[in-house]
Write an enzyme that holds these catalytic residues in place. Structure first.
Site, PDB file in Angstrom:
ATOM      1  N   ASP A 261      -3.700   5.867   6.207  1.00 47.28           N
ATOM      2  CA  ASP A 261      -4.130   7.127   6.806  1.00 47.28           C
ATOM      3  C   ASP A 261      -5.081   6.792   7.960  1.00 47.28           C
ATOM      4  O   ASP A 261      -4.634   6.515   9.059  1.00 47.28           O
ATOM      5  CB  ASP A 261      -4.785   7.953   5.684  1.00 47.28           C
ATOM      6  CG  ASP A 261      -5.091   9.380   6.079  1.00 47.28           C
ATOM      7  OD1 ASP A 261      -4.156  10.191   6.131  1.00 47.28           O
ATOM      8  OD2 ASP A 261      -6.271   9.691   6.335  1.00 47.28           O
TER       9      ASP A 261
ATOM     10  N   GLU B  57       0.845  -1.200   0.000  1.00 44.56           N
ATOM     11  CA  GLU B  57       0.000   0.000   0.000  1.00 44.56           C
ATOM     12  C   GLU B  57       0.879   1.247   0.000  1.00 44.56           C
ATOM     13  O   GLU B  57       1.999   1.225   0.511  1.00 44.56           O
ATOM     14  CB  GLU B  57      -0.911  -0.060   1.238  1.00 44.56           C
ATOM     15  CG  GLU B  57      -1.812   1.127   1.473  1.00 44.56           C
ATOM     16  CD  GLU B  57      -2.868   1.353   0.416  1.00 44.56           C
ATOM     17  OE1 GLU B  57      -2.513   1.411  -0.779  1.00 44.56           O
ATOM     18  OE2 GLU B  57      -4.036   1.523   0.779  1.00 44.56           O
TER      19      GLU B  57
END
Ligand code: IMP
Ligand code: MG
Length: 179
Positions: free
Chosen positions: A107, A103
């Protein structure tokens, strides 16, 4: 003198230079080579943001492995009110195999949490997360991120695959939004 770039209507300044990124990618790849020796992991790189990171990471991996580029798609299932998520582009059978998700950035962690849930239905033998970046201050779910190149503050960044409104992916350094 800090390097400033314009992406659409916003200005960004270099925050992580190419050399630092490459060193951290090599460090994480070495850990994967060590931890996965004797296994044949399947890397699942999440499009679009991870394409640059995945390309650099893979070239530092020296154990037998496969890679597939996937997308997490959400749609409303017929006759149900709940959202259904599927992994698009998963053209490798991961049943009984160790999977490493690649990835660009974690977040809130919600994307990875959904990815884990959906991926488990394909019965891999194990799943690890490998992310280029992590914003610990934004994390909303508990997530076990085994491989992380760098932790960053809560600022918005672009470059090295990451975008602002589709633009800014094509840089070697990572840039942070100027205030
Ligand atoms: P999460 O579900 O909140 O963890 O979001 C993850 C996704 O949001 C990443 O895969 C990125 O596509 C995007 N994202 C989060 N932060 C940034 C950022 O600072 N710059 C660019 N994209 C970001
Ligand atoms: Mg992404």
């Amino acid at each position: 003198m800090s390097k400033i770039i314009q992406v659409k209507d916003k200005k960004f300044a270099v925050s992580i230079p190419e050399e630092k990124i490459q060193a951290e990618v090599k460090r994480v790849a070495a850990a994967i080579n060590r931890d996965y020796a004797g296994q044949e992991p399947v890397f699942l790189a999440v499009l679009n943001g991870s394409f640059v990171f995945a390309a650099d990471l893979m070239r530092e991996i020296d154990i037998p492995c496969e890679i597939s580029f996937v997308r997490l798609a959400s749609y409303q299932g017929m006759g149900t009110t709940g959202e259904i998520r599927e992994i698009m582009g998963l053209n490798v059978d991961v049943t009984g195999r160790p999977v490493i998700i690649v990835e660009d950035i974690v977040d809130t962690g919600l994307t990875m949490a959904h990815m884990l849930d959906t991926l488990k239905k394909h019965n891999p033998s194990s799943i690890d997360i490998c992310t280029l970046l992590l914003k610990p201050g934004k994390l909303q779910v508990s997530l076990d991120v085994r491989y992380c190149c760098m932790e960053i503050p809560n600022d918005f960044i672009v470059g090295y695959g990451l975008d602002y409104d589709g633009y800014g992916r094509n840089t070697k350094d990572i840039y942070t939004l100027c205030d």
